[in-house]
Design an enzyme around this catalytic site. Structure first.
Site: not given
Ligand code: ZN
Length: 315
Positions: A169, A304
């Site tokens: 990424e 959560d």
């Molecule tokens: Zn990142």
């Protein structure tokens, strides 16, 4: 604190959000189903245990978990072993970038209607400058713990659940783009929504929600409203993470973000705490992005919220 979120732990109320991911598109609400299964409260200690593992992996492999380096492959092997043991069907997708081999890890939870796939993903690589514990061990660990919670609960949602850990990424969403490009048009259209988690434990945290899809955005906002935390629309990382290739392919996307090198304003500090005039993550892309560069409360809340959205949007 007792939560007052529809569809969470004490789920008794009919949850509007769960109706929206029907028939491959997000728009258009189907009749409300019975109450969605209650999303678990993920133990933040479990998420932090994954972060500690990623930190040890970086320390043992030249201080980083970057694309094409041993630290990245060891990170992937760690996540894959956990998922295989929990009953997921895992696939390692290989690609090349910058003359180095990269890998995506895809994990399918058996069951659910495979023509309606709900995906949650995060990049697993770091920059070469440091171990990348907030960027993006935090997202990777929370997606992993959510997947393990699905297995622990034996959750069998209507839709099919898929989790992903992307490579490269930091080189420009190379792994996630490779994945989206490798899909047939038919398989792309089966993905009802892709949820992205890139940096969710920033030390001076903000609470940002992606606004790319109104339904996914609303689901996250419902969660945060329920715990009394206000959110803002995510702008800093707009289009700069792995949701971008999915969005370009016409797939509804969403996600959460706790801030990188933008500076927290005094108005933001007033509602979220932390330090005004200081970056959300002063260790962004540097050697100090270690396991002590994490705000536990932000990590807990965002993990959560991730679990909540996965449960709601797949019900
Ligand atoms: Zn990142």
């Amino acid at each position: 604190m007792k939560l007052s979120i529809p569809g969470r732990a004490s789920a008794t109320a009919v949850v509007a959000a769960a109706t929206l991911l029907t028939g491959g598109s997000i728009a258009g609400a189907a009749p409300a189903p019975a109450a969605a299964a209650a999303a678990p409260d993920l133990p933040v200690a479990n998420v932090k245990a994954h972060l500690a593992q990623l930190q040890s992996i970086a320390t043992a492999n030249g201080g980083n978990r970057a694309h094409g380096r041993a630290g990245y492959k060891a990170s992937l092997d760690y996540v894959k072993a956990k998922l295989d043991a929990a009953g997921f069907t895992t696939t390692v997708q290989q690609f090349t970038s910058g003359g180095r081999t990269g890998y995506n890890l895809i994990a399918d939870w058996p069951g659910g209607n495979t023509s309606q796939v709900v995906m949650a993903g995060s990049h697993l690589d770091s920059v070469t400058a440091g171990p990348g514990i907030n960027d993006n061990g935090s997202g990777s660990a929370a997606v992993l713990e959510t997947a393990l919670a699905v297995a622990r609960a034996g959750y069998q949602p209507t839709k099919h659940l898929r989790f992903a850990w992307w490579g490269a990424e930091e080189l420009g969403m190379v792994g996630s783009r490779y994945y989206v490009n490798s899909l047939t048009t038919a398989n792309r259209s089966k993905i009802s929504g892709y949820l992205n988690f890139d940096m969710i434990g920033s030390p001076n945290p903000g609470y940002f929600v992606y606004d790319d899809d109104p339904t996914i955005e609303k689901t996250f906002k419902t969660y945060f409203t329920g715990i009394g935390v206000s959110t803002e629309i995510e702008t800093e990382g707009d289009g700069r993470s792995d949701h971008a290739p999915f969005k370009s392919a016409g797939i509804p996307v969403g996600g959460l973000f706790s801030g990188a090198d933008y500076i927290k304003t005094s108005a933001q500090a007033a509602k979220w705490g932390g330090t005004a005039g200081k970056a959300f993550d002063a260790c962004y892309h540097s050697s100090c992005d270690t396991s002590s560069n994490i705000n536990d409360t932000a990590l807990d809340r965002n993990a959560d919220a991730l679990a909540y959205a996965v449960w709601q949007l797949s019900a």
